[in-house]
Design an enzyme around this catalytic site. Structure first.
Site, PDB file in Angstrom:
ATOM      1  N   ASP A  63       0.803  -1.246   0.000  1.00  0.00           N
ATOM      2  CA  ASP A  63       0.000   0.000   0.000  1.00  0.00           C
ATOM      3  C   ASP A  63       0.828   1.286   0.000  1.00  0.00           C
ATOM      4  O   ASP A  63       0.500   2.234   0.736  1.00  0.00           O
ATOM      5  CB  ASP A  63      -0.954   0.014   1.203  1.00  0.00           C
ATOM      6  CG  ASP A  63      -2.025  -1.068   1.148  1.00  0.00           C
ATOM      7  OD1 ASP A  63      -1.935  -1.975   0.311  1.00  0.00           O
ATOM      8  OD2 ASP A  63      -2.956  -0.993   1.968  1.00  0.00           O
ATOM      9  N   LYS A  89      -7.184  -4.981  -3.122  1.00  0.00           N
ATOM     10  CA  LYS A  89      -8.014  -5.444  -1.999  1.00  0.00           C
ATOM     11  C   LYS A  89      -8.951  -4.331  -1.578  1.00  0.00           C
ATOM     12  O   LYS A  89      -8.652  -3.157  -1.772  1.00  0.00           O
ATOM     13  CB  LYS A  89      -7.131  -5.837  -0.807  1.00  0.00           C
ATOM     14  CG  LYS A  89      -6.289  -4.679  -0.269  1.00  0.00           C
ATOM     15  CD  LYS A  89      -5.326  -5.146   0.804  1.00  0.00           C
ATOM     16  CE  LYS A  89      -4.384  -4.036   1.236  1.00  0.00           C
ATOM     17  NZ  LYS A  89      -5.034  -2.898   1.917  1.00  0.00           N
ATOM     18  N   CYS A 120      -2.065  -2.324   7.690  1.00  0.00           N
ATOM     19  CA  CYS A 120      -1.985  -3.263   6.566  1.00  0.00           C
ATOM     20  C   CYS A 120      -0.688  -4.068   6.547  1.00  0.00           C
ATOM     21  O   CYS A 120      -0.692  -5.229   6.120  1.00  0.00           O
ATOM     22  CB  CYS A 120      -2.232  -2.525   5.256  1.00  0.00           C
ATOM     23  SG  CYS A 120      -3.959  -1.943   5.162  1.00  0.00           S
TER      24      CYS A 120
END
Ligand SMILES: [Zn+2]
Length: 189
Positions: free
Chosen positions: A8, A101, A144
């Site tokens: 990310d 995602k 994350c």
């Protein structure tokens, strides 16, 4: 065989983004520099994950309410938006495949993601390439990165987290996350 999972590193999670971490841009540049200097063959493959929201249920704070920065968040990483793009200091030529995602639900772990354009999961994709071990880095340490590292352990991979190449939402949260990762057998390097 070892893979690197870059979690990310997107504009919205870097300074100036809707959910910017203080060290996000620094980590983007550091990951690029790291990948350029690791010995050839250190990683069989390098994958990136992207938070990629279309209508992620209660993941965004309801209009008119304040996010709690634990389960509800400012709007971020809308699919196809500039905020969802990789940070420009992440050299995307070094990434072999992207996993998306969170389209319709909150998804912190890269292992909840699927290969862009297909339904193939990250775990299946890695196993198909004989990957047994993964290194994890990226944003955010306390959400994350943590979730991805914990799922990697649960999926049976040997897991290292490159702690200097991670950016937390809060330093305290990052420290707790590193402890939790270590507790389940993640090697912090
Ligand atoms: Zn999100």
């Amino acid at each position: 065989m070892r893979a690197l999972i870059v979690v990310d590193i997107q504009n919205d999670f870097c300074p100036g983004g809707s959910l910017g971490t203080a060290r996000g841009a620094e980590v983007a540049a550091a990951v690029s520099a790291y990948l350029r200097q690791v010995p050839d063959g250190s990683y069989a493959t390098v994958v990136g994950t992207k938070d990629w929201h279309i209508d992620p249920a209660g993941h965004f704070a309801a209009e008119g309410t304040a996010p709690d920065f634990d389960e509800t968040w400012p709007v971020h990483c809308l699919a196809g938006s500039a905020g969802a793009d990789p940070h420009p200091d992440l050299d995307t030529s070094l990434i072999d495949a992207w996993f998306l995602k969170g389209e319709y639900t909150a998804a912190y772990s890269g292992f909840e993601g699927h290969l862009e354009g297909t339904e193939e999961t990250l775990a299946a994709w890695l196993r198909a390439r004989d990957i047994t071990d993964v290194d994890v880095c990226g944003i955010a340490t306390d959400f994350c990165v943590r979730a991805t590292a914990l799922d990697a352990v649960a999926e049976g991979f040997g897991v290292r987290v490159l702690s200097e190449l991670c950016a937390p939402v809060t330093p305290g949260g990052g420290a707790v996350a590193f402890d939790q990762m270590a507790y389940v057998g993640v090697e912090l390097v």
